[in-house]
Write an enzyme that holds these catalytic residues in place. Structure first.
Site, PDB file in Angstrom:
ATOM      1  CE  LYS A   1      -4.466  -1.122   0.443  1.00 34.46           C
ATOM      2  NZ  LYS A   1      -5.547  -0.599  -0.428  1.00 34.46           N
TER       3      LYS A   1
ATOM      4  CG  ASN B   1      -3.909   5.015   0.808  1.00 34.23           C
ATOM      5  OD1 ASN B   1      -4.480   5.986   1.294  1.00 34.23           O
ATOM      6  ND2 ASN B   1      -3.643   4.923  -0.491  1.00 34.23           N
TER       7      ASN B   1
ATOM      8  CE1 TYR C   1       8.760  -8.539   0.141  1.00 37.43           C
ATOM      9  CE2 TYR C   1       9.915  -7.072  -1.375  1.00 37.43           C
ATOM     10  CZ  TYR C   1       9.623  -8.350  -0.923  1.00 37.43           C
ATOM     11  OH  TYR C   1      10.202  -9.434  -1.537  1.00 37.43           O
TER      12      TYR C   1
END
Length: 445
Positions: A294, A298, A350
């Site tokens: 995302k 968000n 990530y």
């Protein structure tokens, strides 16, 4: 890259049409197959090194047809540049231009490999200049190669010699089809540690290896390659993946351990399973990972925390258990990502986790070395998996065709080959390093 497209643009009438239209034409990569030749033709050795003859003799013993300074017009399987004794940028031109002329003789799937030394802050300016210049030249050459050929380099730290076990191991890896999707990369050999396998075709015979996230994708490919190379494999994944995990385990004649890697006792359970079943533990591959993409604006707490928990916090916790258990000679290889190096839109969580893997590996090297072990990481770029299939089509197309110098995505096997090498005794002198397997791109999950 879909096999159908690659086949169409490289064969028959459609090859001609693709050429006329200027369509990207990804080459067929020379990947490793058991029993295949290390190089597709003779090796031309250029430049000078104190151990050039000793190295040539060693390479000849591998079955390579070694040529010194003159290829006699023959097609070449590889070019090796010995540049470790250069002290000034003015010395680089002669050997590089000679290599440039020889590139016209390089066969598809050929290899260009340099041997040099890393530029350090305390070097004389001219010495640092030529050494850093080699880095730039070789990375540029990676983008000039054709027909699936690649350009990579071996860096000899301090007093390390080109005939040290890990330097020879790095050369063998770069020459072979195991490095098919590694391009424009350097491996630094920091000492004369390590040992070459008695059988280069099966370098992991006698080793017990654990692979997390082994039920599918890259994890399953890792298990298959480790088994092919001689290891006994323990496959770890979540209980929900039990059926798929068992299928891969049956294929590689391994055992399974259904386990959540974020559990506080995950490391100890892995140790207990391996030692109780096989008597020892030699290699751990931290492959388990998730994405919860995302834009940060968000992003919620659950998405952020879950990625950190699986992708890096679990590895830190398990590594502490491994170090506390004093497992002699244990090698650990972790999955990083090019997203952790260059970043990727919508992947701040990530990228933080995978950048964390790279930092963890670098900082943990000394502790693992104390027991004769090592730790390293592999940073895949765009690899064709179920995970990358979820990336929007436009992004996938650009990532496959435009940015990698090899003009295609990699395969799970490409990542597995690098892990198998870094987890072997021949890579002991590569402790703490991260190797990109990305076709010389910085795109992709």
């Amino acid at each position: 890259m879909a096999d159908k497209y690659l086949e169409l643009v490289n064969s028959g009438y459609t090859k001609k049409v693709a050429k006329l239209l200027g369509l990207p034409r990804p080459p067929r990569l020379r990947r490793y197959e058991p029993g295949s030749a290390l190089l597709p033709g003779p090796l031309l050795v250029l430049g000078a090194s104190a151990r050039a003859q000793q190295l040539s003799d060693e390479l000849t013993s591998w079955g390579i047809d070694v040529r010194r300074h003159d290829a006699q017009g023959d097609k070449l399987g590889g070019i090796l540049l010995l540049l470790d004794e250069l002290t000034h940028p003015e010395q680089l031109g002669e050997v590089m231009l000679t290599a440039g002329g020889a590139l016209r003789q390089l066969l598809p799937g050929g290899r260009l490999v340099s041997v040099s030394r890393p530029a350090l802050a305390h070097d004389e300016p001219a010495v640092a200049a030529v050494r850093q210049g080699i880095d730039g030249a070789m990375r540029s050459l990676g983008r000039e190669m054709r027909g699936g050929a690649t350009a990579n380099g071996v860096l000899l730290a301090e007093d390390t010699t080109v005939t040290s076990p890990s330097a020879l191991g790095a050369l063998r890896f770069f020459f072979s089809g195991r490095s098919a999707y590694v391009d424009g990369q350097f491996l630094t050999v920091r000492n004369d540690e390590g040992s070459l396998p008695a059988d280069p075709e099966r370098p992991l015979v006698g080793k017990v290896a654990v692979v997390t996230g082994a039920a599918r994708g890259i994890g399953a490919a890792i298990a298959r390659v480790l088994y092919r190379d001689g290891a006994q494999v323990v496959l770890v994944d979540m209980p929900a993946a039990g059926e798929a995990l068992a299928a891969v385990a049956n294929e590689v004649h391994g055992t399974t351990l259904q386990l959540d890697v974020t559990a506080a006792d995950a490391g100890q359970r892995i140790i207990d399973h391996a030692v109780n079943r096989y008597g020892h533990l030699d290699l751990v591959v931290h492959n388990a990972g998730i994405t919860r993409d995302k834009l940060l604006a968000n992003m919620d707490q659950a998405r952020w925390d879950s990625v950190i928990a699986v992708n890096i916090a679990s590895q830190l916790r398990m590594n502490e258990a491994f170090l506390a258990a004093d497992l002699p000679g244990l090698r650990v290889v972790s999955l990083a990502s090019t997203s952790g190096i260059a970043g990727n839109r919508g992947q701040s969580n990530y990228a933080a986790s995978k950048g964390g893997v790279i930092g963890m590996v670098r900082a943990s090297a000394e502790r693992f070395a104390e027991s004769g072990g090592s730790i390293a990481a592999v940073a895949p770029g765009f690899i064709e998996t179920e995970m990358t299939a979820k990336i929007p089509l436009g992004t996938r197309t650009v990532a496959r065709l435009v940015l990698p110098s090899l003009m295609q995505g990699g395969l799970p096997q490409d990542v597995a080959e690098a892990i198998a090498f870094l987890g072997s005794d021949a890579a002991a002198g590569l402790n703490g390093q991260t190797l990109r397997v990305c076709g010389q791109s910085l795109v992709g999950a």
